[in-house]
Design a protein around this motif. Structure first.
Motif, PDB file in Angstrom:
ATOM      1  N   THR A 255       0.839  -1.194   0.000  1.00 17.17           N
ATOM      2  CA  THR A 255       0.000   0.000   0.000  1.00 17.17           C
ATOM      3  C   THR A 255       0.879   1.250   0.000  1.00 17.17           C
ATOM      4  N   ALA A 256       0.677   2.119  -0.954  1.00 21.49           N
ATOM      5  CA  ALA A 256       1.430   3.378  -1.026  1.00 21.49           C
ATOM      6  C   ALA A 256       0.831   4.373  -0.040  1.00 21.49           C
ATOM      7  N   SER A 259      -0.741   7.592  -1.232  1.00 20.58           N
ATOM      8  CA  SER A 259      -2.050   7.599  -1.888  1.00 20.58           C
ATOM      9  C   SER A 259      -3.181   7.981  -0.937  1.00 20.58           C
ATOM     10  N   ASP A 261      -5.607  10.227   1.540  1.00 24.83           N
ATOM     11  CA  ASP A 261      -6.147  11.580   1.451  1.00 24.83           C
ATOM     12  C   ASP A 261      -5.287  12.551   2.253  1.00 24.83           C
ATOM     13  N   THR A 280      -8.678   0.319   2.875  1.00 23.94           N
ATOM     14  CA  THR A 280      -7.665   1.212   2.309  1.00 23.94           C
ATOM     15  C   THR A 280      -6.356   0.499   1.987  1.00 23.94           C
ATOM     16  N   HIS A 411       7.012   2.704  -1.098  1.00 28.82           N
ATOM     17  CA  HIS A 411       5.596   2.727  -0.745  1.00 28.82           C
ATOM     18  C   HIS A 411       5.327   3.402   0.602  1.00 28.82           C
ATOM     19  N   ARG A 416       4.275  12.219  -3.549  1.00 33.34           N
ATOM     20  CA  ARG A 416       3.264  13.015  -4.244  1.00 33.34           C
ATOM     21  C   ARG A 416       3.910  14.054  -5.154  1.00 33.34           C
TER      22      ARG A 416
END
Length: 504
Positions: A255-256, A259, A261, A280, A411, A416
């Motif tokens: 899971t990154a 990513s 919110d 998630t 990850h 961003r």
């Protein structure tokens, strides 16, 4: 059969005897009759869905720090209750220790082994399809191996220390029946041999009889993942590589964290993003526990003082984190997303600090917070490659280890706006240290650190315990300290004259 009735059956079959270390009992009336009955036993009495005996391990490590009562009288009792754990004291599981009933791993894990043995004993007698029976047998064998793995790493010397064929492990009880006999401690090697057998048999049954179930249940991938950890502790590097490769060939996702919110990148709040939140995260293999289990050990602070225990500065200093006020590049995002964060006010401004590990999203009390993730498989494999590189000098092993470590870190970092910069190490000892530190950063508060310290050679470190700052007690765990092996609870020793206490 109703679950309440099954509980009575289990008690009569020997659960009480197990906590008394297997005293005689019998049953002539109600017995499990269907595969559903046995699954209820698995869920209620075998699976580690929620109990507090795991989270106490963090207080043994360098990941937790004492910050005192800070002049608050109501904080004194919670600190005193954890003294015996925090100081590795001989009384940690006995009545003198305020938290002893919450942490008696010997009692809890043997009761769960008794549950697994009960399921295994009755599988051939109950109604149900053979494939379902064989799958459940695989689950029960895997869980029995899991609990013996935990027990021997709490109450026996590490497998890689001294001679495991001579070092005392824990007693092996592999049958449900209560005979009245007392049990001696098997050697560490004998316990590991049984763990390996249970896991191999469990994997075979689960692979040949697959059933789709929730991540709270054991499947073949979870059993293989556990076995890869067992082989890591045994320093069977080829075994580690075989089973990590098999698992990651089928499930390789990570899971990154970048990513998430924007609301996740704050110290507090209610954002649900987490690597153990199934909504998630795509890296969970097996799931258990919840936030309530962990939070029971950590008394909350208030607006003008911090909690008396919390995440150590030593751990937090390992993260390459930058508190970027413009939120363009925080670098390592795990300080935001791997901890429950609290705050107190100093001169009118909030001071944030990490209270304990929390990887299921902020403020969640129900989602599982521990288990096995693909992240661990990458770390297991990276360490195996690193150890092989040190032993054999094959540079390809070094490159493969770095590929796994950099893939994991990619990850975990804030990508961003800025690309992750891969790490490179040429020296084997430097690479191993980097691997160990990454394992600590990634798997903190998931019950790994104490066991990892043991297999790393039982290094020396200190705890500073205090209620008031003018009366601090510095407690040192020396290198190869006998206190790296926990004391068997006095109640178990009193009820079994053949048990030998660990020398501490």
């Amino acid at each position: 059969m109703k679950y309440s009735t099954l509980l009575l059956v289990l008690f009569m079959l020997g659960f009480a005897g197990c906590s008394d270390f297997l005293e005689e009992s019998s049953l002539d009336e109600i017995r499990p009759s269907s595969i559903d009955d046995l699954m209820q036993i698995m869920v209620g009495e075998v699976y580690p869905l929620s109990n507090t005996v795991r989270s106490f391990q963090d207080f043994l490590t360098d990941d937790v720090e004492c910050f005192g009562a800070q002049g608050q009288e109501l904080m004194e009792s919670p600190i005193e209750n954890l003294y015996f754990l925090f100081s590795w004291d001989n009384e940690m599981f006995n009545e003198r220790a305020g938290a002893h009933e919450r942490v008696n791993a010997w009692k809890v894990y043997y009761n769960k082994i008794m549950g697994a043995n009960t399921v295994l004993e009755y599988l051939d007698e109950v109604i149900g399809e053979q494939a379902s029976k064989d799958n459940l047998r695989g689950q029960a064998l895997t869980m029995r191996g899991w609990y013996y793995f935990l027990l021997v790493n709490l109450f026996g010397l590490p497998y890689n220390y001294g001679d495991p064929t001579e070092n005392m492990g824990v007693p092996l009880k592999l049958k449900m029946e209560i005979t009245g006999s007392y049990y001696r401690r098997n050697s560490v090697a004998e316990v590991y041999e049984q763990i390996e057998k249970d896991l191999l048999d469990g994997i075979n049954l689960l692979e040949n009889n697959p059933i789709v179930m929730s991540e709270y249940k054991i499947n073949a991938l979870a059993a293989k993942s556990i076995l890869s950890r067992v082989y890591l502790y045994m320093e069977n590097w080829d075994g580690v590589l075989r089973y990590t490769n098999e698992v990651l060939a089928e499930k390789s996702e990570l899971t990154a964290l970048a990513s998430a919110d924007e609301a996740a990148f704050v110290w507090q709040g209610s954002n649900a993003f987490g690597v153990y939140n199934m909504t998630t995260s795509n890296e969970v293999i097996w799931l258990y526990s919840n936030m309530g289990e962990t939070s029971t050990f950590y008394t909350a602070g208030s607006f003008n003082y911090r909690a008396p225990f919390g995440v150590s500065d030593d751990l937090m200093d390992l993260y390459e984190f930058e508190n970027d006020t413009e939120k363009k590049n925080f670098k390592d995002l795990r300080p935001f997303l791997y901890f429950s964060t609290s705050a107190y006010f100093l001169q009118g401004l909030p001071v944030y600090y990490q209270l304990y590990g929390c990887k299921c999203g902020k403020q969640s009390l129900t989602i599982g917070t521990k288990g096995i993730r693909t992240a661990e498989l990458y770390l297991n494999r990276a360490e195996a490659y690193t150890r092989k590189f040190i032993a054999l000098g094959d540079d390809n092993d070094r490159k493969l280890a770095l590929a796994d470590l950099n893939n994991l870190r990619r990850h975990r970092y804030d990508t961003r706006n800025v690309a992750y910069e891969p790490k490179d190490y040429r020296n084997g000892s430097d690479l191993l240290e980097f691997c160990k530190e990454e394992r600590r950063r990634e798997l903190c508060f998931e019950d790994h650190r104490w066991f990892d310290l043991r297999r790393y050679g039982m290094p020396s470190f200190t705890h500073t315990y205090f209620i008031n700052t003018d009366n601090k007690e510095v407690i040192t765990l020396t290198e190869e300290d006998p206190r790296y092996v926990l004391p068997i609870p006095k109640l178990a020793l009193d009820r079994n004259p053949l048990l030998i206490q660990n020398k501490r």
